[in-house]
Write a protein that holds these residues in place. Structure first.
Motif, PDB file in Angstrom:
ATOM      1  N   SER A  80      20.771  16.165  12.327  1.00  0.00           N
ATOM      2  CA  SER A  80      19.871  15.914  11.198  1.00  0.00           C
ATOM      3  C   SER A  80      19.285  17.191  10.610  1.00  0.00           C
ATOM      4  CB  SER A  80      18.722  15.001  11.648  1.00  0.00           C
ATOM      5  OG  SER A  80      19.210  13.709  11.985  1.00  0.00           O
ATOM      6  N   TYR A  81      19.518  18.323  11.245  1.00  0.00           N
ATOM      7  CA  TYR A  81      18.866  19.567  10.842  1.00  0.00           C
ATOM      8  C   TYR A  81      19.858  20.593  10.318  1.00  0.00           C
ATOM      9  CZ  TYR A  81      14.973  17.273  12.892  1.00  0.00           C
ATOM     10  OH  TYR A  81      14.003  16.347  13.151  1.00  0.00           O
ATOM     11  N   ASP A  82      19.466  21.238   9.239  1.00  0.00           N
ATOM     12  CA  ASP A  82      20.341  22.185   8.553  1.00  0.00           C
ATOM     13  C   ASP A  82      20.092  23.638   8.954  1.00  0.00           C
ATOM     14  OD1 ASP A  82      19.244  20.013   6.180  1.00  0.00           O
ATOM     15  OD2 ASP A  82      21.406  20.121   6.588  1.00  0.00           O
ATOM     16  N   TYR A  83      18.908  23.903   9.410  1.00  0.00           N
ATOM     17  CA  TYR A  83      18.528  25.287   9.711  1.00  0.00           C
ATOM     18  C   TYR A  83      17.937  25.355  11.114  1.00  0.00           C
ATOM     19  CZ  TYR A  83      18.990  25.702   4.670  1.00  0.00           C
ATOM     20  OH  TYR A  83      19.461  25.661   3.387  1.00  0.00           O
ATOM     21  N   TRP A  84      18.279  26.458  11.803  1.00  0.00           N
ATOM     22  CA  TRP A  84      17.830  26.642  13.187  1.00  0.00           C
ATOM     23  C   TRP A  84      17.305  28.060  13.392  1.00  0.00           C
ATOM     24  CZ3 TRP A  84      18.088  22.784  16.940  1.00  0.00           C
ATOM     25  CH2 TRP A  84      18.746  21.614  16.559  1.00  0.00           C
ATOM     26  N   GLY A  85      16.316  28.150  14.271  1.00  0.00           N
ATOM     27  CA  GLY A  85      15.846  29.457  14.686  1.00  0.00           C
ATOM     28  C   GLY A  85      16.751  30.029  15.760  1.00  0.00           C
ATOM     29  N   GLN A  86      16.393  31.232  16.200  1.00  0.00           N
ATOM     30  CA  GLN A  86      17.229  31.950  17.163  1.00  0.00           C
ATOM     31  C   GLN A  86      16.991  31.499  18.593  1.00  0.00           C
ATOM     32  OE1 GLN A  86      14.454  33.068  15.871  1.00  0.00           O
ATOM     33  NE2 GLN A  86      13.304  34.129  17.477  1.00  0.00           N
TER      34      GLN A  86
END
Length: 125
Positions: A111-117
């Motif tokens: 469901s998520y398009d962007y992720w942190g490191q």
């Protein structure tokens, strides 16, 4: 450039607390979540929040111990973790999407398009 920058991980003894931060930039997001991944295991949902209205969701394993919140002025999402247990040890990831996620979809990795490191949280016994 879209960025999710996490901070706040570390080493803590069982029963202790940590606060993770996720600073977002580059675009507007409607839903945020924290996931975690231990070595050799799947990435699991921990907590989620809708930016508008602040509706929150939690995994059963963290209910009553973790709190997700947001700061509109700083465009930052937090995860306050209390009463930490050794089984909370994992890399914690912040995730975001411009979509408004429902109860059914908030907890899914896809469901998520962007992720942190990712930020490491280690809880010693």
């Amino acid at each position: 450039q879209v960025q999710l920058v996490e901070s706040g991980g570390g080493l803590v003894q069982a029963g202790g607390s940590l606060r993770l931060s996720c600073a977002a930039s580059g675009r507007t997001f409607s839903s945020f979540a924290w996931f975690r991944q231990a070595p050799g295991k799947d990435r699991d949902f921990v907590a989620g929040i809708r930016w508008s209205g602040g509706v929150t969701y939690y995994a059963d394993s963290v209910k009553g111990r973790f709190t997700i919140s947001r700061d509109n002025a700083k465009n930052t999402v937090y995860l306050q973790m209390n009463s930490l247990k050794p089984e909370d040890t994992a890399v914690y990831y912040c995730a975001a999407t411009p979509a408004i996620r429902s109860t059914a979809t908030m907890k899914a990795v896809v469901s998520y398009d962007y992720w942190g490191q990712g930020t490491q949280v280690t809880v010693s016994s």
